[in-house]
Design a protein around this motif. Structure first.
Motif, PDB file in Angstrom:
ATOM      1  N   VAL A  67       0.838  -1.208   0.000  1.00 59.78           N
ATOM      2  CA  VAL A  67       0.000   0.000   0.000  1.00 59.78           C
ATOM      3  C   VAL A  67       0.870   1.256   0.000  1.00 59.78           C
ATOM      4  O   VAL A  67       0.619   2.207  -0.750  1.00 59.78           O
ATOM      5  N   GLY A  68       1.896   1.278   0.852  1.00 67.58           N
ATOM      6  CA  GLY A  68       2.777   2.445   0.905  1.00 67.58           C
ATOM      7  C   GLY A  68       3.480   2.687  -0.414  1.00 67.58           C
ATOM      8  O   GLY A  68       3.562   3.823  -0.896  1.00 67.58           O
ATOM      9  N   PHE A  69       4.006   1.620  -1.032  1.00 69.53           N
ATOM     10  CA  PHE A  69       4.692   1.750  -2.317  1.00 69.53           C
ATOM     11  C   PHE A  69       3.740   2.272  -3.385  1.00 69.53           C
ATOM     12  O   PHE A  69       4.108   3.133  -4.199  1.00 69.53           O
ATOM     13  N   THR A  70       2.511   1.777  -3.373  1.00 67.28           N
ATOM     14  CA  THR A  70       1.520   2.215  -4.362  1.00 67.28           C
ATOM     15  C   THR A  70       1.188   3.699  -4.193  1.00 67.28           C
ATOM     16  O   THR A  70       1.116   4.445  -5.176  1.00 67.28           O
ATOM     17  N   LEU A  71       0.982   4.132  -2.956  1.00 63.85           N
ATOM     18  CA  LEU A  71       0.661   5.540  -2.717  1.00 63.85           C
ATOM     19  C   LEU A  71       1.794   6.447  -3.159  1.00 63.85           C
ATOM     20  O   LEU A  71       1.568   7.519  -3.735  1.00 63.85           O
ATOM     21  N   VAL A  72       3.036   6.041  -2.875  1.00 64.59           N
ATOM     22  CA  VAL A  72       4.187   6.876  -3.229  1.00 64.59           C
ATOM     23  C   VAL A  72       4.375   6.935  -4.741  1.00 64.59           C
ATOM     24  O   VAL A  72       4.639   8.006  -5.302  1.00 64.59           O
ATOM     25  N   LYS A  73       4.244   5.799  -5.401  1.00 66.78           N
ATOM     26  CA  LYS A  73       4.536   5.753  -6.831  1.00 66.78           C
ATOM     27  C   LYS A  73       3.369   6.184  -7.710  1.00 66.78           C
ATOM     28  O   LYS A  73       3.568   6.576  -8.853  1.00 66.78           O
ATOM     29  N   ALA A  74       2.133   6.131  -7.179  1.00 66.44           N
ATOM     30  CA  ALA A  74       0.965   6.444  -8.011  1.00 66.44           C
ATOM     31  C   ALA A  74       0.449   7.852  -7.816  1.00 66.44           C
ATOM     32  O   ALA A  74      -0.426   8.290  -8.562  1.00 66.44           O
ATOM     33  N   SER A  75       0.955   8.586  -6.827  1.00 66.31           N
ATOM     34  CA  SER A  75       0.419   9.931  -6.588  1.00 66.31           C
ATOM     35  C   SER A  75       1.525  10.908  -6.234  1.00 66.31           C
ATOM     36  O   SER A  75       2.510  10.547  -5.582  1.00 66.31           O
ATOM     37  N   GLU A  76       1.357  12.149  -6.672  1.00 63.62           N
ATOM     38  CA  GLU A  76       2.313  13.197  -6.325  1.00 63.62           C
ATOM     39  C   GLU A  76       2.290  13.469  -4.827  1.00 63.62           C
ATOM     40  O   GLU A  76       3.306  13.821  -4.228  1.00 63.62           O
ATOM     41  N   THR A  77       1.104  13.330  -4.217  1.00 63.96           N
ATOM     42  CA  THR A  77       1.003  13.565  -2.779  1.00 63.96           C
ATOM     43  C   THR A  77       1.840  12.555  -2.006  1.00 63.96           C
ATOM     44  O   THR A  77       2.592  12.912  -1.092  1.00 63.96           O
ATOM     45  N   GLY A  78       1.721  11.283  -2.356  1.00 61.44           N
ATOM     46  CA  GLY A  78       2.514  10.261  -1.688  1.00 61.44           C
ATOM     47  C   GLY A  78       4.004  10.469  -1.893  1.00 61.44           C
ATOM     48  O   GLY A  78       4.804  10.315  -0.959  1.00 61.44           O
ATOM     49  N   ALA A  79       4.402  10.835  -3.116  1.00 63.86           N
ATOM     50  CA  ALA A  79       5.817  11.089  -3.388  1.00 63.86           C
ATOM     51  C   ALA A  79       6.313  12.287  -2.590  1.00 63.86           C
ATOM     52  O   ALA A  79       7.437  12.292  -2.083  1.00 63.86           O
ATOM     53  N   TRP A  80       5.459  13.312  -2.474  1.00 66.45           N
ATOM     54  CA  TRP A  80       5.838  14.500  -1.698  1.00 66.45           C
ATOM     55  C   TRP A  80       6.039  14.148  -0.228  1.00 66.45           C
ATOM     56  O   TRP A  80       7.019  14.570   0.400  1.00 66.45           O
ATOM     57  N   LEU A  96      10.255  10.433  -6.679  1.00 70.13           N
ATOM     58  CA  LEU A  96       9.344  10.819  -7.749  1.00 70.13           C
ATOM     59  C   LEU A  96       8.204   9.807  -7.903  1.00 70.13           C
ATOM     60  O   LEU A  96       8.406   8.599  -7.768  1.00 70.13           O
ATOM     61  N   ALA A  97       7.020  10.333  -8.159  1.00 72.13           N
ATOM     62  CA  ALA A  97       5.898   9.460  -8.503  1.00 72.13           C
ATOM     63  C   ALA A  97       6.117   8.902  -9.909  1.00 72.13           C
ATOM     64  O   ALA A  97       6.436   9.647 -10.832  1.00 72.13           O
ATOM     65  N   ASP A  98       5.979   7.605 -10.046  1.00 76.89           N
ATOM     66  CA  ASP A  98       6.182   6.960 -11.343  1.00 76.89           C
ATOM     67  C   ASP A  98       5.294   5.720 -11.406  1.00 76.89           C
ATOM     68  O   ASP A  98       5.652   4.657 -10.873  1.00 76.89           O
ATOM     69  N   PRO A  99       4.108   5.833 -12.013  1.00 76.66           N
ATOM     70  CA  PRO A  99       3.184   4.696 -12.061  1.00 76.66           C
ATOM     71  C   PRO A  99       3.786   3.439 -12.683  1.00 76.66           C
ATOM     72  O   PRO A  99       3.354   2.329 -12.376  1.00 76.66           O
ATOM     73  N   THR A 100       4.806   3.594 -13.552  1.00 75.71           N
ATOM     74  CA  THR A 100       5.400   2.400 -14.162  1.00 75.71           C
ATOM     75  C   THR A 100       6.136   1.544 -13.131  1.00 75.71           C
ATOM     76  O   THR A 100       6.333   0.344 -13.349  1.00 75.71           O
ATOM     77  N   ASP A 101       6.522   2.140 -11.999  1.00 77.23           N
ATOM     78  CA  ASP A 101       7.192   1.361 -10.955  1.00 77.23           C
ATOM     79  C   ASP A 101       6.244   0.343 -10.317  1.00 77.23           C
ATOM     80  O   ASP A 101       6.701  -0.609  -9.665  1.00 77.23           O
TER      81      ASP A 101
END
Length: 471
Positions: A67-80, A96-101
Protein backbone atom coordinates in the motif's frame (compact mmCIF):
# COMPACT_ATOMS: atom_id res chain seq x y z
CA UNK A 1 13.95 -16.89 16.88
CA UNK A 2 11.46 -18.23 14.33
CA UNK A 3 9.59 -14.91 14.10
CA UNK A 4 12.78 -13.06 13.28
CA UNK A 5 14.18 -15.70 10.91
CA UNK A 6 12.44 -14.20 7.87
CA UNK A 7 15.15 -11.54 7.59
CA UNK A 8 17.75 -14.31 7.38
CA UNK A 9 16.07 -16.12 4.49
CA UNK A 10 18.41 -16.46 1.46
CA UNK A 11 15.95 -14.54 -0.75
CA UNK A 12 15.88 -11.65 1.73
CA UNK A 13 19.67 -11.58 2.06
CA UNK A 14 20.00 -11.72 -1.74
CA UNK A 15 17.63 -8.74 -2.02
CA UNK A 16 19.80 -6.82 0.46
CA UNK A 17 22.94 -7.50 -1.57
CA UNK A 18 21.24 -6.58 -4.86
CA UNK A 19 19.88 -3.33 -3.39
CA UNK A 20 23.29 -2.21 -2.11
CA UNK A 21 25.20 -3.18 -5.26
CA UNK A 22 22.60 -1.72 -7.60
CA UNK A 23 22.22 1.60 -5.78
CA UNK A 24 25.89 2.25 -5.25
CA UNK A 25 27.45 0.68 -8.34
CA UNK A 26 25.17 -0.47 -11.13
CA UNK A 27 22.99 2.66 -11.26
CA UNK A 28 26.06 4.82 -11.78
CA UNK A 29 27.73 2.44 -14.24
CA UNK A 30 24.66 1.52 -16.34
CA UNK A 31 21.93 4.05 -15.61
CA UNK A 32 18.60 3.16 -17.16
CA UNK A 33 15.24 1.48 -16.76
CA UNK A 34 16.61 -1.91 -15.69
CA UNK A 35 18.80 -0.64 -12.84
CA UNK A 36 16.06 1.80 -11.84
CA UNK A 37 13.45 -0.93 -11.46
CA UNK A 38 15.90 -3.41 -9.90
CA UNK A 39 16.11 -1.31 -6.72
CA UNK A 40 12.32 -1.31 -6.46
CA UNK A 41 12.20 -5.11 -6.78
CA UNK A 42 14.89 -5.62 -4.15
CA UNK A 43 13.30 -3.10 -1.82
CA UNK A 44 9.87 -4.74 -2.06
CA UNK A 45 11.42 -8.08 -1.07
CA UNK A 46 13.54 -6.65 1.76
CA UNK A 47 11.24 -4.09 3.40
CA UNK A 48 8.47 -6.48 4.56
CA UNK A 49 11.05 -8.60 6.41
CA UNK A 50 12.31 -5.50 8.22
CA UNK A 51 8.80 -4.31 9.08
CA UNK A 52 7.92 -7.75 10.42
CA UNK A 53 10.51 -7.36 13.16
CA UNK A 54 8.12 -4.76 14.60
CA UNK A 55 4.68 -5.74 13.29
CA UNK A 56 5.11 -9.51 13.87
CA UNK A 57 2.46 -10.26 11.23
CA UNK A 58 3.89 -11.26 7.81
CA UNK A 59 0.65 -10.54 5.92
CA UNK A 60 0.41 -7.11 7.54
CA UNK A 61 4.05 -6.28 6.79
CA UNK A 62 3.58 -7.22 3.14
CA UNK A 63 0.29 -5.28 2.93
CA UNK A 64 1.80 -2.15 4.47
CA UNK A 65 4.72 -2.33 2.03
CA UNK A 66 2.44 -2.75 -0.98
CA UNK A 67 0.00 0.00 0.00
CA UNK A 68 2.78 2.44 0.91
CA UNK A 69 4.69 1.75 -2.32
CA UNK A 70 1.52 2.22 -4.36
CA UNK A 71 0.66 5.54 -2.72
CA UNK A 72 4.19 6.88 -3.23
CA UNK A 73 4.54 5.75 -6.83
CA UNK A 74 0.96 6.44 -8.01
CA UNK A 75 0.42 9.93 -6.59
CA UNK A 76 2.31 13.20 -6.33
CA UNK A 77 1.00 13.56 -2.78
CA UNK A 78 2.51 10.26 -1.69
CA UNK A 79 5.82 11.09 -3.39
CA UNK A 80 5.84 14.50 -1.70
CA UNK A 81 5.25 12.97 1.73
CA UNK A 82 8.01 10.40 1.17
CA UNK A 83 10.40 13.12 -0.03
CA UNK A 84 9.71 15.20 3.09
CA UNK A 85 10.32 12.18 5.32
CA UNK A 86 13.58 11.28 3.57
CA UNK A 87 14.70 14.93 3.67
CA UNK A 88 14.29 15.03 7.45
CA UNK A 89 16.49 11.97 7.84
CA UNK A 90 19.08 12.41 5.08
CA UNK A 91 18.91 16.03 3.93
CA UNK A 92 17.28 17.27 0.71
CA UNK A 93 15.95 14.20 -1.09
CA UNK A 94 13.59 13.61 -3.96
CA UNK A 95 11.29 10.65 -4.51
CA UNK A 96 9.34 10.82 -7.75
CA UNK A 97 5.90 9.46 -8.50
CA UNK A 98 6.18 6.96 -11.34
CA UNK A 99 3.18 4.70 -12.06
CA UNK A 100 5.40 2.40 -14.16
CA UNK A 101 7.19 1.36 -10.95
CA UNK A 102 3.99 -0.41 -9.93
CA UNK A 103 4.98 -3.12 -12.42
CA UNK A 104 7.46 -4.31 -9.77
CA UNK A 105 4.72 -5.07 -7.21
CA UNK A 106 4.77 -8.84 -8.03
CA UNK A 107 8.09 -8.89 -6.15
CA UNK A 108 5.95 -8.98 -3.01
CA UNK A 109 5.15 -12.58 -3.93
CA UNK A 110 8.83 -13.40 -3.39
CA UNK A 111 8.63 -11.73 0.02
CA UNK A 112 5.56 -13.84 0.80
CA UNK A 113 7.39 -17.04 -0.20
CA UNK A 114 10.28 -16.11 2.09
CA UNK A 115 7.89 -15.46 4.97
CA UNK A 116 6.21 -18.83 4.42
CA UNK A 117 9.53 -20.69 4.57
CA UNK A 118 11.58 -19.02 7.30
CA UNK A 119 15.14 -20.16 7.89
CA UNK A 120 16.17 -20.45 11.56
CA UNK A 121 19.05 -18.09 12.28
CA UNK A 122 20.82 -17.01 15.41
CA UNK A 123 20.29 -13.75 17.26
CA UNK A 124 23.69 -12.46 16.13
CA UNK A 125 22.75 -12.82 12.45
CA UNK A 126 19.52 -10.92 13.00
CA UNK A 127 21.33 -8.16 14.90
CA UNK A 128 23.85 -7.81 12.05
CA UNK A 129 21.34 -7.98 9.21
CA UNK A 130 18.75 -5.58 10.62
CA UNK A 131 20.79 -2.34 10.66
CA UNK A 132 22.32 -3.22 7.28
CA UNK A 133 18.84 -3.71 5.80
CA UNK A 134 17.51 -0.48 7.32
CA UNK A 135 20.46 1.52 5.97
CA UNK A 136 20.17 -0.10 2.53
CA UNK A 137 16.48 0.80 2.31
CA UNK A 138 16.69 4.37 3.67
CA UNK A 139 19.91 5.27 1.87
CA UNK A 140 18.73 4.12 -1.54
CA UNK A 141 19.97 6.57 -4.14
CA UNK A 142 17.39 9.12 -5.35
CA UNK A 143 16.76 10.22 -8.89
CA UNK A 144 19.53 12.43 -10.27
CA UNK A 145 17.89 15.86 -10.26
CA UNK A 146 18.28 18.60 -12.80
CA UNK A 147 19.85 21.62 -11.09
CA UNK A 148 18.80 25.10 -12.33
CA UNK A 149 21.49 27.75 -12.93
CA UNK A 150 23.70 28.37 -9.94
CA UNK A 151 27.09 29.91 -9.23
CA UNK A 152 29.41 27.06 -8.29
CA UNK A 153 33.04 28.04 -9.01
CA UNK A 154 35.32 31.09 -9.09
CA UNK A 155 38.86 31.70 -10.27
CA UNK A 156 41.27 34.60 -10.73
CA UNK A 157 41.98 35.30 -14.40
CA UNK A 158 43.06 38.22 -16.59
CA UNK A 159 43.15 40.76 -13.75
CA UNK A 160 39.63 39.92 -12.62
CA UNK A 161 37.51 37.10 -11.19
CA UNK A 162 35.55 34.59 -13.24
CA UNK A 163 32.29 33.13 -11.88
CA UNK A 164 31.01 29.95 -13.47
CA UNK A 165 27.33 29.07 -13.70
CA UNK A 166 26.06 25.57 -14.37
CA UNK A 167 22.69 23.95 -14.97
CA UNK A 168 23.53 20.40 -13.83
CA UNK A 169 26.35 18.35 -12.38
CA UNK A 170 28.06 17.78 -15.73
CA UNK A 171 27.74 20.87 -17.90
CA UNK A 172 28.96 24.43 -17.37
CA UNK A 173 26.42 26.74 -18.92
CA UNK A 174 28.09 30.16 -18.75
CA UNK A 175 30.97 32.04 -17.15
CA UNK A 176 31.28 35.75 -16.38
CA UNK A 177 34.28 37.98 -15.67
CA UNK A 178 34.24 41.01 -13.36
CA UNK A 179 37.00 43.40 -12.33
CA UNK A 180 34.96 45.62 -10.04
CA UNK A 181 32.05 43.47 -8.84
CA UNK A 182 29.58 45.74 -10.67
CA UNK A 183 29.96 45.04 -14.37
CA UNK A 184 29.97 41.49 -15.70
CA UNK A 185 31.03 40.33 -19.16
CA UNK A 186 30.56 36.86 -20.55
CA UNK A 187 33.76 34.83 -20.61
CA UNK A 188 34.18 32.49 -23.57
CA UNK A 189 37.66 31.21 -22.80
CA UNK A 190 38.70 28.09 -20.96
CA UNK A 191 37.68 27.68 -17.33
CA UNK A 192 38.96 25.41 -14.57
CA UNK A 193 35.45 24.32 -13.46
CA UNK A 194 36.64 23.49 -9.95
CA UNK A 195 35.37 25.34 -6.86
CA UNK A 196 38.06 27.16 -4.89
CA UNK A 197 37.48 26.76 -1.17
CA UNK A 198 40.08 29.41 -0.23
CA UNK A 199 41.90 32.27 -1.85
CA UNK A 200 44.50 34.88 -0.87
CA UNK A 201 45.29 38.40 -2.04
CA UNK A 202 48.69 39.14 -0.54
CA UNK A 203 48.64 38.23 3.14
CA UNK A 204 44.83 38.49 3.30
CA UNK A 205 43.19 35.08 2.90
CA UNK A 206 39.55 34.01 2.77
CA UNK A 207 37.78 30.64 2.90
CA UNK A 208 34.21 29.39 2.59
CA UNK A 209 32.45 27.48 5.38
CA UNK A 210 30.92 24.27 3.97
CA UNK A 211 27.12 24.11 4.18
CA UNK A 212 26.77 27.78 5.10
CA UNK A 213 26.43 31.12 3.40
CA UNK A 214 29.55 32.25 5.21
CA UNK A 215 33.12 33.40 4.52
CA UNK A 216 35.97 33.61 7.00
CA UNK A 217 39.14 35.70 6.68
CA UNK A 218 42.65 35.72 8.09
CA UNK A 219 45.38 38.36 7.79
CA UNK A 220 49.07 37.56 8.08
CA UNK A 221 48.41 33.99 9.15
CA UNK A 222 46.35 35.08 12.17
CA UNK A 223 43.15 33.58 13.52
CA UNK A 224 40.16 33.07 11.23
CA UNK A 225 37.25 35.43 11.81
CA UNK A 226 33.89 35.87 10.11
CA UNK A 227 34.10 38.20 7.12
CA UNK A 228 30.52 37.75 5.86
CA UNK A 229 27.61 35.45 6.62
CA UNK A 230 23.88 34.92 6.35
CA UNK A 231 22.29 33.43 9.47
CA UNK A 232 21.22 29.76 9.30
CA UNK A 233 17.57 30.80 9.68
CA UNK A 234 17.73 33.21 6.75
CA UNK A 235 19.69 30.68 4.70
CA UNK A 236 16.97 28.10 5.32
CA UNK A 237 14.42 30.54 3.91
CA UNK A 238 16.60 31.40 0.92
CA UNK A 239 16.91 27.69 0.02
CA UNK A 240 13.19 27.76 -0.76
CA UNK A 241 13.17 31.22 -2.31
CA UNK A 242 14.25 29.80 -5.67
CA UNK A 243 11.38 27.51 -6.74
CA UNK A 244 12.47 25.19 -9.58
CA UNK A 245 10.25 24.29 -12.49
CA UNK A 246 9.81 20.76 -11.11
CA UNK A 247 9.79 19.55 -7.48
CA UNK A 248 12.84 17.38 -8.11
CA UNK A 249 15.00 20.34 -9.19
CA UNK A 250 17.01 20.76 -6.01
CA UNK A 251 19.04 23.95 -5.69
CA UNK A 252 21.92 24.17 -3.20
CA UNK A 253 22.21 27.54 -1.46
CA UNK A 254 25.61 27.70 0.25
CA UNK A 255 29.05 29.20 -0.25
CA UNK A 256 30.90 26.91 -2.64
CA UNK A 257 33.89 28.89 -3.88
CA UNK A 258 35.78 32.15 -3.17
CA UNK A 259 38.39 34.12 -5.10
CA UNK A 260 40.14 37.33 -4.11
CA UNK A 261 42.29 39.99 -5.78
CA UNK A 262 43.35 43.34 -4.29
CA UNK A 263 40.17 45.36 -3.74
CA UNK A 264 37.71 42.62 -4.76
CA UNK A 265 36.32 39.38 -3.32
CA UNK A 266 33.72 37.20 -5.09
CA UNK A 267 31.96 34.21 -3.50
CA UNK A 268 29.89 31.66 -5.46
CA UNK A 269 26.77 30.90 -3.40
CA UNK A 270 24.94 28.29 -5.48
CA UNK A 271 21.39 29.23 -6.43
CA UNK A 272 21.64 32.43 -4.38
CA UNK A 273 24.14 33.81 -6.90
CA UNK A 274 27.27 35.56 -5.64
CA UNK A 275 28.44 37.71 -2.76
CA UNK A 276 30.83 40.55 -3.61
CA UNK A 277 33.08 42.70 -1.43
CA UNK A 278 34.29 45.86 -3.14
CA UNK A 279 37.34 48.03 -2.47
CA UNK A 280 35.46 49.91 0.26
CA UNK A 281 34.89 46.65 2.16
CA UNK A 282 31.12 46.60 1.52
CA UNK A 283 29.46 43.22 0.97
CA UNK A 284 26.40 42.72 -1.21
CA UNK A 285 24.54 39.75 -2.65
CA UNK A 286 23.81 39.51 -6.39
CA UNK A 287 21.37 36.93 -7.73
CA UNK A 288 21.00 35.03 -10.99
CA UNK A 289 18.32 35.80 -13.56
CA UNK A 290 18.03 34.26 -17.03
CA UNK A 291 21.49 32.68 -16.75
CA UNK A 292 23.05 36.04 -15.97
CA UNK A 293 24.44 37.54 -12.77
CA UNK A 294 21.98 40.33 -12.12
CA UNK A 295 20.80 42.38 -9.10
CA UNK A 296 17.25 41.77 -10.39
CA UNK A 297 17.58 38.13 -9.35
CA UNK A 298 18.49 38.92 -5.73
CA UNK A 299 15.93 37.84 -3.11
CA UNK A 300 15.84 40.12 0.00
CA UNK A 301 16.89 38.39 3.21
CA UNK A 302 13.66 39.55 4.88
CA UNK A 303 11.40 38.00 2.21
CA UNK A 304 8.72 35.63 3.58
CA UNK A 305 9.59 31.94 3.51
CA UNK A 306 8.06 30.07 0.57
CA UNK A 307 6.81 26.59 1.31
CA UNK A 308 5.78 24.09 -1.34
CA UNK A 309 2.86 25.43 -3.38
CA UNK A 310 1.26 21.98 -3.25
CA UNK A 311 1.25 21.93 0.56
CA UNK A 312 -2.35 23.18 1.12
CA UNK A 313 -3.72 20.62 -1.33
CA UNK A 314 -1.63 17.81 0.16
CA UNK A 315 -2.66 18.88 3.67
CA UNK A 316 -6.30 18.71 2.60
CA UNK A 317 -5.81 15.17 1.30
CA UNK A 318 -4.20 14.13 4.60
CA UNK A 319 -7.01 15.84 6.54
CA UNK A 320 -9.65 13.87 4.61
CA UNK A 321 -7.77 10.61 5.22
CA UNK A 322 -7.47 11.32 8.96
CA UNK A 323 -11.11 12.42 9.28
CA UNK A 324 -12.39 9.27 7.58
CA UNK A 325 -10.07 7.12 9.68
CA UNK A 326 -11.46 8.67 12.87
CA UNK A 327 -14.99 7.93 11.69
CA UNK A 328 -13.94 4.38 10.84
CA UNK A 329 -12.63 3.74 14.35
CA UNK A 330 -16.02 4.76 15.70
CA UNK A 331 -18.16 2.92 13.17
CA UNK A 332 -16.46 -0.45 13.16
CA UNK A 333 -18.17 -2.36 10.41
CA UNK A 334 -16.69 -3.98 7.32
CA UNK A 335 -19.06 -2.07 5.06
CA UNK A 336 -18.14 1.31 6.52
CA UNK A 337 -14.45 0.40 6.28
CA UNK A 338 -14.92 -0.31 2.58
CA UNK A 339 -16.66 3.06 2.25
CA UNK A 340 -13.72 4.76 3.97
CA UNK A 341 -11.28 3.07 1.58
CA UNK A 342 -13.31 4.25 -1.41
CA UNK A 343 -13.41 7.70 0.18
CA UNK A 344 -9.62 7.78 0.35
CA UNK A 345 -9.39 6.90 -3.33
CA UNK A 346 -11.98 9.56 -4.15
CA UNK A 347 -9.99 12.14 -2.19
CA UNK A 348 -6.91 11.32 -4.22
CA UNK A 349 -8.85 11.62 -7.49
CA UNK A 350 -10.15 15.03 -6.52
CA UNK A 351 -6.96 16.37 -4.99
CA UNK A 352 -4.34 14.89 -7.33
CA UNK A 353 -2.75 17.41 -9.73
CA UNK A 354 -5.05 17.75 -12.71
CA UNK A 355 -2.24 17.29 -15.27
CA UNK A 356 -1.17 14.01 -13.70
CA UNK A 357 -4.78 12.85 -13.39
CA UNK A 358 -5.50 13.61 -17.03
CA UNK A 359 -2.31 11.84 -18.16
CA UNK A 360 -3.34 8.69 -16.29
CA UNK A 361 -6.84 8.75 -17.75
CA UNK A 362 -5.77 9.53 -21.32
CA UNK A 363 -3.05 6.87 -21.10
CA UNK A 364 -5.61 4.14 -21.56
CA UNK A 365 -7.11 3.74 -18.11
CA UNK A 366 -10.44 5.36 -18.99
CA UNK A 367 -13.07 5.17 -21.72
CA UNK A 368 -12.46 6.30 -25.27
CA UNK A 369 -13.44 9.86 -24.39
CA UNK A 370 -10.94 10.89 -21.68
CA UNK A 371 -12.75 14.04 -20.53
CA UNK A 372 -16.00 12.11 -20.03
CA UNK A 373 -14.04 9.41 -18.20
CA UNK A 374 -12.41 11.98 -15.94
CA UNK A 375 -15.72 13.61 -15.10
CA UNK A 376 -17.57 10.34 -14.57
CA UNK A 377 -14.83 8.90 -12.37
CA UNK A 378 -14.39 12.09 -10.38
CA UNK A 379 -18.14 12.23 -9.65
CA UNK A 380 -18.80 8.51 -9.21
CA UNK A 381 -16.10 7.80 -6.64
CA UNK A 382 -17.09 10.38 -4.00
CA UNK A 383 -20.79 9.63 -4.51
CA UNK A 384 -20.15 5.90 -4.10
CA UNK A 385 -18.02 6.50 -1.02
CA UNK A 386 -20.65 8.78 0.53
CA UNK A 387 -23.45 6.31 -0.21
CA UNK A 388 -21.54 3.36 1.26
CA UNK A 389 -20.54 5.24 4.39
CA UNK A 390 -24.03 6.65 5.00
CA UNK A 391 -25.72 3.31 4.52
CA UNK A 392 -23.46 1.40 6.89
CA UNK A 393 -23.36 4.28 9.34
CA UNK A 394 -27.16 4.17 9.59
CA UNK A 395 -27.04 0.41 10.05
CA UNK A 396 -24.38 0.65 12.80
CA UNK A 397 -26.27 3.48 14.59
CA UNK A 398 -23.20 5.06 16.24
CA UNK A 399 -23.57 7.94 18.74
CA UNK A 400 -24.59 11.15 17.01
CA UNK A 401 -21.48 13.01 18.20
CA UNK A 402 -19.11 10.87 16.07
CA UNK A 403 -19.86 12.71 12.80
CA UNK A 404 -19.01 16.21 14.10
CA UNK A 405 -15.91 14.80 15.80
CA UNK A 406 -14.73 13.32 12.48
CA UNK A 407 -15.40 16.57 10.61
CA UNK A 408 -13.72 18.66 13.31
CA UNK A 409 -10.70 16.35 13.29
CA UNK A 410 -10.33 16.74 9.52
CA UNK A 411 -10.51 20.53 9.76
CA UNK A 412 -8.09 20.72 12.66
CA UNK A 413 -5.69 18.34 10.93
CA UNK A 414 -5.49 20.65 7.93
CA UNK A 415 -4.92 23.60 10.25
CA UNK A 416 -2.15 21.98 12.32
CA UNK A 417 -0.32 20.97 9.13
CA UNK A 418 -0.50 24.42 7.55
CA UNK A 419 0.03 26.49 10.72
CA UNK A 420 3.70 25.51 11.36
CA UNK A 421 4.66 26.37 7.77
CA UNK A 422 2.83 29.69 7.97
CA UNK A 423 4.68 30.35 11.22
CA UNK A 424 7.97 29.49 9.51
CA UNK A 425 7.11 31.77 6.60
CA UNK A 426 6.50 34.62 9.05
CA UNK A 427 9.76 33.93 10.89
CA UNK A 428 8.22 32.52 14.09
CA UNK A 429 9.62 29.01 13.50
CA UNK A 430 13.37 29.06 12.73
CA UNK A 431 13.67 26.38 10.01
CA UNK A 432 11.55 24.54 7.47
CA UNK A 433 12.61 21.19 8.96
CA UNK A 434 11.30 22.25 12.37
CA UNK A 435 8.01 23.28 10.78
CA UNK A 436 7.80 19.85 9.14
CA UNK A 437 8.41 18.09 12.45
CA UNK A 438 5.76 20.23 14.15
CA UNK A 439 3.23 19.47 11.41
CA UNK A 440 3.90 15.71 11.60
CA UNK A 441 3.79 15.58 15.41
CA UNK A 442 0.69 17.76 15.81
CA UNK A 443 -1.32 16.02 13.09
CA UNK A 444 -0.32 12.57 14.38
CA UNK A 445 -1.21 13.39 17.98
CA UNK A 446 -4.50 14.97 16.91
CA UNK A 447 -5.52 12.07 14.67
CA UNK A 448 -4.47 9.39 17.15
CA UNK A 449 -6.26 11.14 20.04
CA UNK A 450 -9.48 11.55 18.08
CA UNK A 451 -9.34 7.92 16.91
CA UNK A 452 -8.84 6.76 20.50
CA UNK A 453 -11.85 8.77 21.67
CA UNK A 454 -14.17 7.49 18.94
CA UNK A 455 -12.89 3.93 19.28
CA UNK A 456 -13.32 3.85 23.05
CA UNK A 457 -16.63 5.68 23.45
CA UNK A 458 -18.57 4.72 20.32
CA UNK A 459 -21.23 2.55 21.95
CA UNK A 460 -24.03 2.11 19.38
CA UNK A 461 -27.28 3.90 20.12
CA UNK A 462 -30.28 1.69 20.97
CA UNK A 463 -32.71 1.09 18.14
CA UNK A 464 -35.49 2.79 20.07
CA UNK A 465 -35.68 5.04 23.06
CA UNK A 466 -37.84 4.49 26.13
CA UNK A 467 -38.56 0.81 25.43
CA UNK A 468 -38.53 -1.26 28.62
CA UNK A 469 -35.70 -3.80 28.86
CA UNK A 470 -36.52 -7.20 27.43
CA UNK A 471 -39.27 -5.97 25.09
Amino acid sequence: MRRASWIGHPLTVLALVVLVVNDHLLKHTWPGVVTGKLSDVAGLILLPAVLDLVLRRPWLSIAVTGVGFTLVKASETGAWLASEAWSLAWGPSVILADPTDLLTLPALYVAWLASRHPVPVGRTVVVLLTPAAVLAITATSPELPYVPPMAFATEVRDGGIIVQLKSDERHVSRAYLTRDGVTWEEWTGAVRSTPTASSCAGDHCLRVVPGRLKVEESTGGGAWTTAWEVSPEVQDRLVRAYPPDEPEDIQPVESLSVSAIPGLVVVANGADGVAVRDAAGTWRRIGIKDYEISPAGTVPTDAPGRYDAALPQNALFIAVVVGLFVLGTGIRTIGFTVGVAVGWVAAWFWLAPRAQFHDIISGGYAPLYPDVGVLATALALPLAAFALMMFFAVMARPPLWILPVGLATAGLTWFVIIAPFEAWSAGWVPTHAQATVLAVVLSTVLGASAAWVTGRHSTPRPHSLGRPPGL
